[in-house]
Design an enzyme around this catalytic site. Structure first.
Site, PDB file in Angstrom:
ATOM      1  N   PRO A 136       5.125  -9.109   9.705  1.00 46.48           N
ATOM      2  CA  PRO A 136       4.955 -10.455   9.138  1.00 46.48           C
ATOM      3  C   PRO A 136       3.741 -11.185   9.728  1.00 46.48           C
ATOM      4  O   PRO A 136       3.074 -11.944   9.039  1.00 46.48           O
ATOM      5  CB  PRO A 136       6.263 -11.160   9.508  1.00 46.48           C
ATOM      6  CG  PRO A 136       7.270 -10.051   9.591  1.00 46.48           C
ATOM      7  CD  PRO A 136       6.524  -8.863  10.129  1.00 46.48           C
ATOM      8  N   LEU A 359     -11.594  -5.069 -24.715  1.00 44.01           N
ATOM      9  CA  LEU A 359     -10.603  -4.688 -25.730  1.00 44.01           C
ATOM     10  C   LEU A 359      -9.882  -5.903 -26.311  1.00 44.01           C
ATOM     11  O   LEU A 359      -9.179  -5.784 -27.316  1.00 44.01           O
ATOM     12  CB  LEU A 359      -9.587  -3.712 -25.126  1.00 44.01           C
ATOM     13  CG  LEU A 359     -10.139  -2.312 -24.847  1.00 44.01           C
ATOM     14  CD1 LEU A 359      -9.267  -1.573 -23.843  1.00 44.01           C
ATOM     15  CD2 LEU A 359     -10.264  -1.512 -26.149  1.00 44.01           C
ATOM     16  N   GLU A 384      -4.432  -0.100   3.202  1.00 46.25           N
ATOM     17  CA  GLU A 384      -5.331   0.746   4.015  1.00 46.25           C
ATOM     18  C   GLU A 384      -6.632   0.002   4.347  1.00 46.25           C
ATOM     19  O   GLU A 384      -7.702   0.604   4.408  1.00 46.25           O
ATOM     20  CB  GLU A 384      -5.646   2.063   3.306  1.00 46.25           C
ATOM     21  CG  GLU A 384      -4.443   2.894   2.939  1.00 46.25           C
ATOM     22  CD  GLU A 384      -3.600   3.273   4.126  1.00 46.25           C
ATOM     23  OE1 GLU A 384      -4.086   4.008   4.985  1.00 46.25           O
ATOM     24  OE2 GLU A 384      -2.444   2.816   4.202  1.00 46.25           O
ATOM     25  N   GLY A 385      -6.511  -1.296   4.564  1.00 43.84           N
ATOM     26  CA  GLY A 385      -7.675  -2.124   4.900  1.00 43.84           C
ATOM     27  C   GLY A 385      -8.205  -2.804   3.654  1.00 43.84           C
ATOM     28  O   GLY A 385      -8.547  -2.140   2.670  1.00 43.84           O
ATOM     29  N   THR A 386      -8.261  -4.131   3.697  1.00 42.51           N
ATOM     30  CA  THR A 386      -8.738  -4.882   2.520  1.00 42.51           C
ATOM     31  C   THR A 386     -10.248  -4.661   2.343  1.00 42.51           C
ATOM     32  O   THR A 386     -10.916  -4.106   3.216  1.00 42.51           O
ATOM     33  CB  THR A 386      -8.489  -6.393   2.716  1.00 42.51           C
ATOM     34  OG1 THR A 386      -9.261  -6.819   3.853  1.00 42.51           O
ATOM     35  CG2 THR A 386      -7.019  -6.715   2.930  1.00 42.51           C
TER      36      THR A 386
HETATM   37  C1  FAD Z   1       1.993  -2.548  -2.256  1.00 40.49           C
HETATM   38  C2  FAD Z   1       1.637  -2.512  -0.800  1.00 40.49           C
HETATM   39  C3  FAD Z   1       1.886  -1.378  -0.065  1.00 40.49           C
HETATM   40  C4  FAD Z   1       1.611  -1.333   1.299  1.00 40.49           C
HETATM   41  N1  FAD Z   1       1.922  -0.215   2.022  1.00 40.49           N
HETATM   42  C5  FAD Z   1       1.813  -0.247   3.383  1.00 40.49           C
HETATM   43  C6  FAD Z   1       2.305   0.833   4.193  1.00 40.49           C
HETATM   44  O1  FAD Z   1       2.784   1.849   3.688  1.00 40.49           O
HETATM   45  N2  FAD Z   1       2.261   0.705   5.541  1.00 40.49           N
HETATM   46  C7  FAD Z   1       1.738  -0.405   6.152  1.00 40.49           C
HETATM   47  O2  FAD Z   1       1.738  -0.471   7.376  1.00 40.49           O
HETATM   48  N3  FAD Z   1       1.236  -1.441   5.402  1.00 40.49           N
HETATM   49  C8  FAD Z   1       1.272  -1.388   4.051  1.00 40.49           C
HETATM   50  N4  FAD Z   1       0.813  -2.444   3.289  1.00 40.49           N
HETATM   51  C9  FAD Z   1       0.233  -3.600   3.963  1.00 40.49           C
HETATM   52  C10 FAD Z   1      -1.267  -3.702   3.782  1.00 40.49           C
HETATM   53  O3  FAD Z   1      -1.900  -2.656   4.480  1.00 40.49           O
HETATM   54  C11 FAD Z   1      -1.686  -5.101   4.271  1.00 40.49           C
HETATM   55  O4  FAD Z   1      -1.173  -6.036   3.349  1.00 40.49           O
HETATM   56  C12 FAD Z   1      -3.177  -5.243   4.384  1.00 40.49           C
HETATM   57  O5  FAD Z   1      -3.651  -4.467   5.447  1.00 40.49           O
HETATM   58  C13 FAD Z   1      -3.597  -6.694   4.614  1.00 40.49           C
HETATM   59  O6  FAD Z   1      -2.920  -7.235   5.699  1.00 40.49           O
HETATM   60  P1  FAD Z   1      -2.160  -8.630   5.558  1.00 40.49           P
HETATM   61  O7  FAD Z   1      -1.228  -8.503   4.417  1.00 40.49           O
HETATM   62  O8  FAD Z   1      -1.571  -9.007   6.860  1.00 40.49           O
HETATM   63  O9  FAD Z   1      -3.280  -9.658   5.160  1.00 40.49           O
HETATM   64  P2  FAD Z   1      -4.212 -10.503   6.132  1.00 40.49           P
HETATM   65  O10 FAD Z   1      -4.708  -9.663   7.242  1.00 40.49           O
HETATM   66  O11 FAD Z   1      -3.484 -11.753   6.493  1.00 40.49           O
HETATM   67  O12 FAD Z   1      -5.412 -10.824   5.162  1.00 40.49           O
HETATM   68  C14 FAD Z   1      -5.392 -11.870   4.204  1.00 40.49           C
HETATM   69  C15 FAD Z   1      -6.814 -12.047   3.679  1.00 40.49           C
HETATM   70  O13 FAD Z   1      -7.697 -12.391   4.770  1.00 40.49           O
HETATM   71  C16 FAD Z   1      -8.762 -11.474   4.845  1.00 40.49           C
HETATM   72  N5  FAD Z   1      -9.136 -11.246   6.248  1.00 40.49           N
HETATM   73  C17 FAD Z   1      -8.313 -10.947   7.273  1.00 40.49           C
HETATM   74  N6  FAD Z   1      -9.015 -10.798   8.406  1.00 40.49           N
HETATM   75  C18 FAD Z   1     -10.314 -10.999   8.090  1.00 40.49           C
HETATM   76  C19 FAD Z   1     -11.538 -10.970   8.812  1.00 40.49           C
HETATM   77  N7  FAD Z   1     -11.577 -10.698  10.118  1.00 40.49           N
HETATM   78  N8  FAD Z   1     -12.683 -11.243   8.153  1.00 40.49           N
HETATM   79  C20 FAD Z   1     -12.683 -11.513   6.825  1.00 40.49           C
HETATM   80  N9  FAD Z   1     -11.561 -11.548   6.077  1.00 40.49           N
HETATM   81  C21 FAD Z   1     -10.398 -11.293   6.699  1.00 40.49           C
HETATM   82  C22 FAD Z   1      -8.239 -10.201   4.214  1.00 40.49           C
HETATM   83  O14 FAD Z   1      -9.289  -9.390   3.744  1.00 40.49           O
HETATM   84  C23 FAD Z   1      -7.384 -10.754   3.085  1.00 40.49           C
HETATM   85  O15 FAD Z   1      -8.199 -11.057   1.996  1.00 40.49           O
HETATM   86  C24 FAD Z   1       1.035  -2.471   1.928  1.00 40.49           C
HETATM   87  C25 FAD Z   1       0.764  -3.626   1.175  1.00 40.49           C
HETATM   88  C26 FAD Z   1       1.065  -3.663  -0.166  1.00 40.49           C
HETATM   89  C27 FAD Z   1       0.778  -4.930  -0.941  1.00 40.49           C
END
Ligand code: FAD
Length: 407
Positions: A136, A359, A384-386
């Site tokens: 979380p 479309l 796997e990393g945004t």
């Molecule tokens: C369908 C789904 C499947 C998933 N499966 C897995 C899984 O199997 N195992 C697992 O461990 N996780 C899983 N995840 C989690 C996913 O890897 C994370 O949601 C993702 O890494 C982003 O982390 P967060 O949600 O905490 O977002 P945050 O880290 O809070 O990011 C929110 C926003 O802020 C941006 N941001 C954050 N830090 C920075 C920075 N330093 N500089 C610029 N921008 C930044 C991000 O790019 C994003 O746009 C899954 C998520 C989804 C939605």
């Protein structure tokens, strides 16, 4: 030298998987998008029987360097996963296999652990593996993990909450699979204290607290897992239990991403190609042929948009194949894996959105799958990393900055 021509084995595998994607997956696509949390078990079992041990992500760099056994394993995987995702990305993610959990074992486990933990994926009933890093309070910053693992004589005791765990439900409750859980053994040690633990299915103290309702890839389950005094055997820690000054444990997380990011990129390309293929068919029916040989000034907007979509996907594919090829050669590919993921994640969101746009009602209607592909696309730019995080990694690697210096 990189040779971009695919081997006969890969070409044959691609043709076979494409047939599965077209004849088996596409007919199930809409149904299991709508029946979220239900699984086409007959098809999944068929895929398990057909592909046991084949759909495994992650290579062994040492093995690749030494014996070249894995000479084209990752490239083959990238090609196969593009086809499966062309069929349906959510269904592909649901296929029983070691999944991200397997990739983590390959990246962080010893040879003995790889054999011990992954053997189950070669026999018996369908099984799923999963990997839980995200919490979380931490996702992008995986070094901020708060789940703890405390040693108590011959056991580890895990406490914490993991969210968004792909295939978490199937790995924990619906099969004899496992979850690789990343936890800290020593919060004061920072990254060096982060280790990976194998938690077997149905282990007391591990519960599936909820399964997410999602925008896309709805055939794939995404679970919240809660660990309350969850006890696992002492030997279920991947790699060494020692907390050294080095960040060896945390490197396991990063090495996992090196293997999984090109795979996510390949999946993105498959979804994007599905949209482009559908668009081409519709245009052809309407008498619009894309003229590749006329000067740019003579092209229509539709032709120009279409070519740009194709070019973006092809650029993403080349980056993906390069990152995968490097892995097969036992080369360090963190930079290239992030490049592939960043390019493909963005390309697929733009390509599918453009397909819906071009479309019009045909793209927006649930009668066709294009709107679904647009929904399925976005996750490739998140997990796997945004996009932003992968761009940061690329910048750090090119400029030679540490994560402390550029964050
Ligand atoms: C369908 C789904 C499947 C998933 N499966 C897995 C899984 O199997 N195992 C697992 O461990 N996780 C899983 N995840 C989690 C996913 O890897 C994370 O949601 C993702 O890494 C982003 O982390 P967060 O949600 O905490 O977002 P945050 O880290 O809070 O990011 C929110 C926003 O802020 C941006 N941001 C954050 N830090 C920075 C920075 N330093 N500089 C610029 N921008 C930044 C991000 O790019 C994003 O746009 C899954 C998520 C989804 C939605």
């Amino acid at each position: 030298m990189i040779d971009f021509s695919l081997s006969t084995d890969i070409i044959n595998a691609r043709a076979m998987v494409h047939m599965v994607a077209e004849t088996d997956m596409r007919p199930l696509s809409r149904e299991y998008d709508e029946r979220e949390h239900e699984k086409p078990m007959e098809w999944l079992t068929m895929m398990w029987n057909a592909s046991k041990g084949l759909v495994s992500i992650g290579g062994d760099r040492k093995e690749a360097r030494g014996e070249r056994k894995a000479a084209e394993k990752q490239v083959r995987m990238a090609v196969i996963i593009e086809e499966l995702s062309w069929g349906d990305a959510g269904l592909y993610l649901s296929i029983p296999n070691a999944g991200l959990g397997g990739a983590a074992v390959m990246a962080a486990g010893t040879q003995e652990q790889k054999e011990r933990f992954l053997a189950r994926f070669r026999d018996g009933a369908p099984k799923w593996g999963a990997m839980a890093i995200t919490e979380p309070g931490c996702g992008s910053d995986s070094a901020a993990i708060t789940t703890t693992a405390v040693r108590d004589s011959d056991q580890w005791v895990l406490n914490g909450t993991k969210i968004f765990c792909t295939s978490g439900l199937m790995a924990v409750e619906k099969s004899e699979g496992f979850v690789v859980v990343w936890a800290t053994v020593d919060k004061t040690a920072g990254r060096a204290g982060i280790k990976a633990f194998i938690v077997d299915h149905h282990t007391p103290g591990m519960t599936v607290a909820k399964v997410e309702n999602k925008m896309g890839i709805r055939a794939s389950d995404t679970a919240m897992l809660v660990f309350e005094d969850c006890r696992i055997p002492i030997e279920n820690i991947l790699g060494s239990p020692e907390v050294q000054q080095s960040t060896e444990g945390f490197k396991g997380v990063m090495a996992t991403f090196d293997a999984t990011r090109p795979i996510v990129a390949a999946s993105a390309i498959g979804i994007g190609r599905a949209a482009v293929d559908f668009l081409r068919e519709v245009l052809q029916k309407e008498g619009v042929t894309i003229r590749y040989h006329v000067p740019p000034t003579k092209l229509t907007t539709v032709e120009r948009d279409f070519m740009e979509m194709e070019a973006n996907l092809q650029a993403a594919r080349l980056l993906t194949w390069r990152a995968s090829w490097m892995m097969d050669q036992g080369l360090q590919n963190s930079l290239e894996a992030s490049m592939a993921k960043a390019k493909a994640g963005l390309a697929v969101t733009q390509v599918t959105q453009k397909a819906v746009e071009l479309l019009g009602p045909l793209g927006y209607s649930r009668k066709n799958l294009v709107e679904k592909w647009m929904r399925d696309a976005k996750i490739n730019d998140i997990f796997e990393g945004t996009q932003q995080i992968n761009l940061l990694i690329i910048a750090r690697r090119i400029l030679g900055y540490s994560s402390k210096e550029l964050s």
